[in-house]
Design an enzyme around this catalytic site. Structure first.
Site, short mmCIF file in Angstrom:
data_model
loop_
_atom_site.label_atom_id
_atom_site.label_comp_id
_atom_site.label_asym_id
_atom_site.label_seq_id
_atom_site.Cartn_x
_atom_site.Cartn_y
_atom_site.Cartn_z
N CYS A 1 -27.85 23.17 14.34
CA CYS A 1 -28.74 23.45 15.48
C CYS A 1 -30.21 23.36 15.06
O CYS A 1 -31.04 22.90 15.84
CB CYS A 1 -28.44 24.83 16.06
SG CYS A 1 -26.93 24.83 17.05
N GLU B 1 -26.89 26.93 21.59
CA GLU B 1 -28.23 26.33 21.58
C GLU B 1 -28.17 24.86 21.95
O GLU B 1 -28.97 24.35 22.74
CB GLU B 1 -28.87 26.41 20.18
CG GLU B 1 -29.11 27.79 19.65
CD GLU B 1 -27.95 28.37 18.86
OE1 GLU B 1 -26.79 28.21 19.31
OE2 GLU B 1 -28.20 28.99 17.82
N GLU C 1 -16.02 26.24 22.06
CA GLU C 1 -15.16 26.02 20.88
C GLU C 1 -14.03 25.04 21.20
O GLU C 1 -13.85 24.63 22.34
CB GLU C 1 -14.62 27.37 20.40
CG GLU C 1 -15.75 28.29 19.98
CD GLU C 1 -15.29 29.58 19.32
OE1 GLU C 1 -14.11 29.94 19.44
OE2 GLU C 1 -16.16 30.23 18.69
N ASN D 1 -21.60 28.93 23.71
CA ASN D 1 -20.88 28.14 22.70
C ASN D 1 -19.53 27.69 23.24
O ASN D 1 -18.84 28.44 23.92
CB ASN D 1 -20.74 28.91 21.38
CG ASN D 1 -20.20 30.31 21.53
OD1 ASN D 1 -20.49 30.99 22.51
ND2 ASN D 1 -19.41 30.75 20.57
N1 THU Z 1 -22.59 29.93 17.23
C1 THU Z 1 -23.53 29.61 18.17
O1 THU Z 1 -23.18 29.23 19.30
N2 THU Z 1 -24.84 29.72 17.85
C2 THU Z 1 -25.31 30.23 16.68
O2 THU Z 1 -26.52 30.33 16.49
C3 THU Z 1 -24.35 30.67 15.65
C4 THU Z 1 -22.93 30.33 15.88
C5 THU Z 1 -21.18 29.88 17.61
C6 THU Z 1 -20.33 28.81 16.99
C7 THU Z 1 -18.95 29.42 17.08
O3 THU Z 1 -18.43 29.17 18.38
C8 THU Z 1 -19.19 30.91 16.95
O4 THU Z 1 -20.56 31.11 17.25
C9 THU Z 1 -18.89 31.47 15.57
O5 THU Z 1 -19.54 30.74 14.59
#
Ligand code: THU
Length: 138
Positions: A92, A58, A47, A45
């Site tokens: 997603c 994902e 940010e 992920n």
């Molecule tokens: N996040 C993901 O990367 N995938 C998921 O399935 C759930 C949430 C990330 C987004 C954000 O950077 C952090 O997790 C908290 O929500």
């Protein structure tokens, strides 16, 4: 096709957490996509200080496969640092439904919980490309 090597894909997703950029949530998610060509694409992920610009692991992994020209997604593993497996967010689900419609998803945590689901499980009665192509025919 033979059964994907889910253990290897899970390990790749765990390694992909190292590619996460999550200074705000500290919640590091890893994803690994297996394509029909047998290649694995990783994503963590990513940010942003403008929080809504964040992209989930994902989508990073799926976009990476597509960016390399690979559209046939066989499996997608997602690992979260949660007590049980976590399920992909709504955004997603929509993207997986379109970009990986024939895939199997392996959801896992870091302590051995595992669950296999399909894009249709995550987004029943989803809006997809066929609605657009049908409408354009009229
Ligand atoms: N996040 C993901 O990367 N995938 C998921 O399935 C759930 C949430 C990330 C987004 C954000 O950077 C952090 O997790 C908290 O929500």
């Amino acid at each position: 096709m033979t059964q994907p090597d889910y253990a290897a894909l899970a390990e790749a997703a765990i390694a992909a957490r190292e590619r996460s950029y999550a200074p705000y949530s500290q919640f590091r998610v890893g994803a690994a996509v297996l394509t029909a060509d047998g290649n694995i694409f990783l994503g963590g992920n990513i940010e942003n200080a403008a929080y809504p610009m964040t992209v989930c692991a994902e989508r990073v992994a799926l976009f990476s496969a597509y960016a390399a020209g690979e559209h046939e997604i066989v499996a997608l593993a997602v690992v979260t640092p949660t007590d049980d497996v976590a399920s992909p967010c709504g955004a997603c689900r929509q993207v997986i439904f379109e970009l990986a419609p024939r895939s199997t998803l392996l959801l896992l945590n870091l302590s051995g919980a595992r669950r296999l689901v399909t894009p249709q499980d995550l987004l029943p009665f989803g809006f997809g490309p066929t609605q657009i192509t049908e409408a354009l025919r009229h």
